[in-house]
Design a protein around this motif. Sequence first.
Motif, PDB file in Angstrom:
ATOM      1  N   THR A   1      -2.222   4.323  -4.328  1.00 43.13           N
ATOM      2  CA  THR A   1      -1.408   3.239  -4.871  1.00 43.13           C
ATOM      3  C   THR A   1      -0.427   3.780  -5.909  1.00 43.13           C
ATOM      4  N   GLY A   2      -0.883   4.748  -6.703  1.00 42.20           N
ATOM      5  CA  GLY A   2       0.000   5.373  -7.673  1.00 42.20           C
ATOM      6  C   GLY A   2       1.127   6.136  -7.012  1.00 42.20           C
TER       7      GLY A   2
ATOM      8  N   GLN B   1       2.390   5.427  -4.099  1.00 39.83           N
ATOM      9  CA  GLN B   1       3.290   4.392  -3.587  1.00 39.83           C
ATOM     10  C   GLN B   1       4.224   3.898  -4.694  1.00 39.83           C
ATOM     11  N   ARG B   2       3.665   3.652  -5.873  1.00 41.06           N
ATOM     12  CA  ARG B   2       4.483   3.169  -6.992  1.00 41.06           C
ATOM     13  C   ARG B   2       5.525   4.213  -7.385  1.00 41.06           C
ATOM     14  N   GLU B   3       5.151   5.471  -7.344  1.00 41.84           N
ATOM     15  CA  GLU B   3       6.076   6.532  -7.737  1.00 41.84           C
ATOM     16  C   GLU B   3       7.246   6.610  -6.761  1.00 41.84           C
TER      17      GLU B   3
ATOM     18  N   ALA C   1       9.477   3.629  -7.262  1.00 41.81           N
ATOM     19  CA  ALA C   1      10.279   3.755  -8.476  1.00 41.81           C
ATOM     20  C   ALA C   1      11.505   4.629  -8.241  1.00 41.81           C
TER      21      ALA C   1
END
Length: 561
Positions: A4-5, A7-9, A12
């Motif tokens: 999930t991290g 994906q967020r990166e 962004a």
Amino acid sequence: MSETGLQREIAAVLEQRHDAPLVTVLGRRGRHRTLSGAELAARAVEMQALWDRCLGEGPHVLMVALPAGEEFLVALVATLLGGGTLVPVAPPRAADPPGRLARMARTCGARAVLCTTNNRAMVEQQLAGGSAERSGAPACPVLAVDDPVPVREVFAAGEPCVFPVIQHTSGSTRFPKAVPVTADQIRHNCGLIRSLWGMNADSVMVNWLPHYHDMGLMGCILYPLLSGAHSVQMSPFDMIRRPAAWLEAISEWRGTISGGPTFAFLECLNRISEEEAHGLDLSSWERAFCGAEPVPSGLPARFHQRFAGNGLAREAVFACYGMAECTLFAAGEAGPVRGRDTVPEPWAGFEGCLLSGETRGHIRIADPQTGQALPDGTTGEIWLTGPSVCERYLGRDAGETEDFATDPDGTRWLRTGDLGGISGAYLHITGRAKDVIIVNGRNVASAEVEWLAAREHGDLSPSGAAAFAGAGSKPGHAELLIELRAGAAPMDEPASLAARIRKAVAASCGVRLDRIALLPRGTLPRTSSGKIRRQQVAHDLASLHGAAICLDTAQVAEAVS
């Protein structure tokens, strides 16, 4: 950090470069297509919706047999944003072993294989082969991205995939292994590249490397994306057909980072004319990395000398080392040019990879039999550890524990199978442990013999050669098959050349070459990443039962004394 991290990166970065160029795909005759962060994100959402319609709700484990280009790049982003797993593979070729894709698909648990209509028939044939007990049942469905049709079997929604990417080794000595790569490993390895190579949002990556291997996929596509850099992607075939196209792309797009295997730098030296080099501006090229195989001594200096007039800085060209099992990068960075007198004699034929404090701590030169750490200046097997190193292989290779070793304190090491040693701040790679010739109890790397031989004539290709101890060879004796460069004229007095090669190799490393064969370019079997399969060459010759060295009787010109 979890997937999930990751994906967020990625999300962004797409937002940060909402209106700025993020990926440019070069086409023929000067055409190109540039995608901003917003455009790439929109295309990825569309592709994810297509998969949901045709395969059922995701996440998906997808094997991607697409050619280099825009569709692959969109598939990569769509998979990672959707929490799925991408398994990039080389598009099938007629010469592939039957069932290659079927084995890969079953090992990785692929839900489908993405391809184009141009290669769909060959993909389907591959997926139906290689498993007699399955009576030709395909390993998984096929989805052509340019003609999508819902598959008959609709899958239930899957859980977020544990591994964002599954890479395959090059398979230089055996069948390619499936290497599962976690989000944390990707982020850590990318962090090394950012720190040691200076990759950031101001960087421009120019890439021609295949997208289905670690150097191209991770180093030249995914890491620039995670760093918010602009990447310029071109087809590997364009570089192979005309090496000048690579340097022209760096010049035109003001590339700051670009590189490739040893053979790419040699192709530029041998095939770029003065006319083609005229007008190139390489002053922006800050990181010209050379890796994927042993780098011969003096190659970075020769490359710089050839293109210094085009603005290329000497310190920009450097050797590096890595592999799929450590996500990508293990060692090597730009740095000061050291004197030749500092290189120990056993490694004088190979460039060293500059080590930082962090990379040095993750490398051990080990005795292959005991695992004991060897002192600097000693040749041994290269072992790797650290947050970037994979924990296992998938499928039938998962139980091959000989590829890993664990210290009493619990430190787990990857046994790379590569030979080398450390001298001062440099790691020297000399070749594969299985690709050695034993001379009076001393291991001589096949690559060393091949490079020594190629120096005897400008039309010989050191990256298209196989030196090995043949079946029944006397200790210290070997055979050599070496290809001619593309467009080479018929060889004058091949027996005289063979005599010079024998003399040079024997004088330098003590190997006695019983037989030498000169072959047309492209004759020797290679991996999908272009590495010579020396073990397969040796096996093929053994099956000839002492007949003349000949992979293709009509093509081979033999040079014997």
